[in-house]
Scaffold this motif. Sequence first.
Motif, PDB file in Angstrom:
ATOM      1  N   LEU A   1      -7.751  -4.814  -3.043  1.00 12.51           N
ATOM      2  CA  LEU A   1      -6.856  -5.710  -3.779  1.00 12.51           C
ATOM      3  C   LEU A   1      -7.569  -6.573  -4.809  1.00 12.51           C
ATOM      4  O   LEU A   1      -7.034  -6.840  -5.873  1.00 12.51           O
ATOM      5  CB  LEU A   1      -6.090  -6.597  -2.794  1.00 12.51           C
TER       6      LEU A   1
ATOM      7  N   THR B   1      -4.651  -0.658  -4.994  1.00 15.62           N
ATOM      8  CA  THR B   1      -3.813  -1.308  -3.984  1.00 15.62           C
ATOM      9  C   THR B   1      -3.591  -0.382  -2.796  1.00 15.62           C
ATOM     10  O   THR B   1      -3.687  -0.795  -1.632  1.00 15.62           O
ATOM     11  CB  THR B   1      -2.458  -1.722  -4.589  1.00 15.62           C
TER      12      THR B   1
ATOM     13  N   LYS C   1       0.839  -1.207   0.000  1.00 14.13           N
ATOM     14  CA  LYS C   1       0.000   0.000   0.000  1.00 14.13           C
ATOM     15  C   LYS C   1       0.869   1.250   0.000  1.00 14.13           C
ATOM     16  O   LYS C   1       0.612   2.208  -0.727  1.00 14.13           O
ATOM     17  CB  LYS C   1      -0.917   0.002   1.227  1.00 14.13           C
TER      18      LYS C   1
ATOM     19  N   ALA D   1      -8.024  -4.516  -7.732  1.00 13.16           N
ATOM     20  CA  ALA D   1      -6.713  -4.310  -8.359  1.00 13.16           C
ATOM     21  C   ALA D   1      -6.341  -5.518  -9.211  1.00 13.16           C
ATOM     22  O   ALA D   1      -5.839  -5.380 -10.339  1.00 13.16           O
ATOM     23  CB  ALA D   1      -5.652  -4.064  -7.290  1.00 13.16           C
TER      24      ALA D   1
ATOM     25  N   SER E   1       2.569   1.714  -3.413  1.00 16.45           N
ATOM     26  CA  SER E   1       1.568   2.075  -4.422  1.00 16.45           C
ATOM     27  C   SER E   1       1.134   3.522  -4.266  1.00 16.45           C
ATOM     28  O   SER E   1       0.826   4.205  -5.251  1.00 16.45           O
ATOM     29  CB  SER E   1       0.347   1.153  -4.309  1.00 16.45           C
TER      30      SER E   1
ATOM     31  N   ILE F   1       0.023  -8.323  -5.968  1.00 14.41           N
ATOM     32  CA  ILE F   1      -1.424  -8.349  -6.210  1.00 14.41           C
ATOM     33  C   ILE F   1      -1.870  -9.749  -6.637  1.00 14.41           C
ATOM     34  O   ILE F   1      -2.823 -10.314  -6.088  1.00 14.41           O
ATOM     35  CB  ILE F   1      -1.806  -7.330  -7.308  1.00 14.41           C
TER      36      ILE F   1
END
Length: 477
Positions: free
Chosen positions: A78, A73, A42, A81, A45, A128
């Motif tokens: 998720l 993310t 996280k 994502a 990202s 991911i």
Amino acid sequence: MASQQMLKFVTVERGMPEKREADVRREDFKEIYAEYADAKAKEQSSRCSQCGVPYCQTHCPLHNNIPDWLRLTAEGRLREAYEVSQATNTFPEICGRICPQDRLCEGNCVIEQSGHGTVTIGAVEKYITDTAWEEGWVLPIAPAQERTESVGIIGAGPGGLAAADVLRRAGVQVTVYDRYDRAGGLLTYGIPGFKLEKDVVMRRNKQLELGGITFELNCTVGEDISFEDIRARHDAVIIATGVYKSREIEAPGVGAQGLVRAIDFLTASNRKSFGDAVPEFDDGTLNAEGKRVVVIGGGDTAMDCVRTSVRQGATSVKCLYRRDRANMPGSQREVQNAEEEGVVFEWLSAPKGFVGDPVTGVMVQKMRLGAPDATGRQAPEVIEGADYVEEADIVIMALGFEPEDLPALWDQPELPVTRWGTIKAAFTTGETDLEGVYAVGDIVRGASLVVWAIRDGRDCAEAILQKLDAGAQIAAE
């Protein structure tokens, strides 16, 4: 609130997943990078600047929607994502591991250009999809409706498997033919485990098989089945064989025992990791243990060979490359990893011949960079009187790959090829001059990246679907 999750590149530094220490990782074939923890994924990202014109996406061959899945993310979404990532990339967990991000998405990241350090796109992509597998979000293909048409695909590498995935999702009946006993092509037998652990590839193969794709393995076209038979069985055929013929070198001493091809060396090593019986490894022919190793070449295959040799227990590993470090075609990240693991690079060095049979050394001529060649790169020139012998017990030739002569091997003289021996196929669709025959990946491009093979496979599958739909519409009228 959501926007506050992003644009943190000013305050948050770039952070790669932790890399195992060189002394530890050189003892095994496990991947060298640890997994991101959720909080770290996280955080990294959130460094994305959410560019209006995302160069990372533009410079990705698949045009992955990178800013969107980075944002999802960062927001902890998720599963969404993963869905966004999977929409454009058949194998994101593989690309996240082996794509040269430093030359593609990350190398063109806007915040990298501004001096803040690129977003770690590849590591997040891997995180991911690995999470998606762990959570059970990656399901077998389940077409909404089955179709009667069938497509045969020759070659179970990334290009062929990407095409198979797209076609099967549309309900087409798909059979993949491959000469090896496991699907995956170079993903399975060419790329070492420290870059791509084999359970990652086998897991994806199983998902495709559970989705209804038929695999005809240990099947060599031209021997076990003819190309004409495959054409007769299917409404369309995709040639996705890759390029496996090793480039040869002409020099005194060629043919001596101890000179081995990179593909043979890497395949033997990967087969051992599967627990297969590999006599040429066991008798030392394709095993670097206790030997002085010299690898000739400067691409990613050469990097795979030097780093594999280290793990097999070579006493020394050297890499000869005729240009300098700045002009090396392989990933700079891989060069750094190899140096950390003890590999010595001899830049501006080219083989002139080989000493002994079995080989005991490489005759090396030193080079300098002269005027640019036709490609714009400085051409290497020999420095007279600077030759020397590099001692070696095994010499691995990693000079690149060329296409096999498919028209001759398959008794198909009308199969159109270029002057380089690659198959002549239409840009984006992969269509050849033979009715219903397509070609994708390295057999069209020459030796290239996995991500380009995936792109070609997906594009070709879409083109076939359009043609099948048009044919069905005509039949209905």
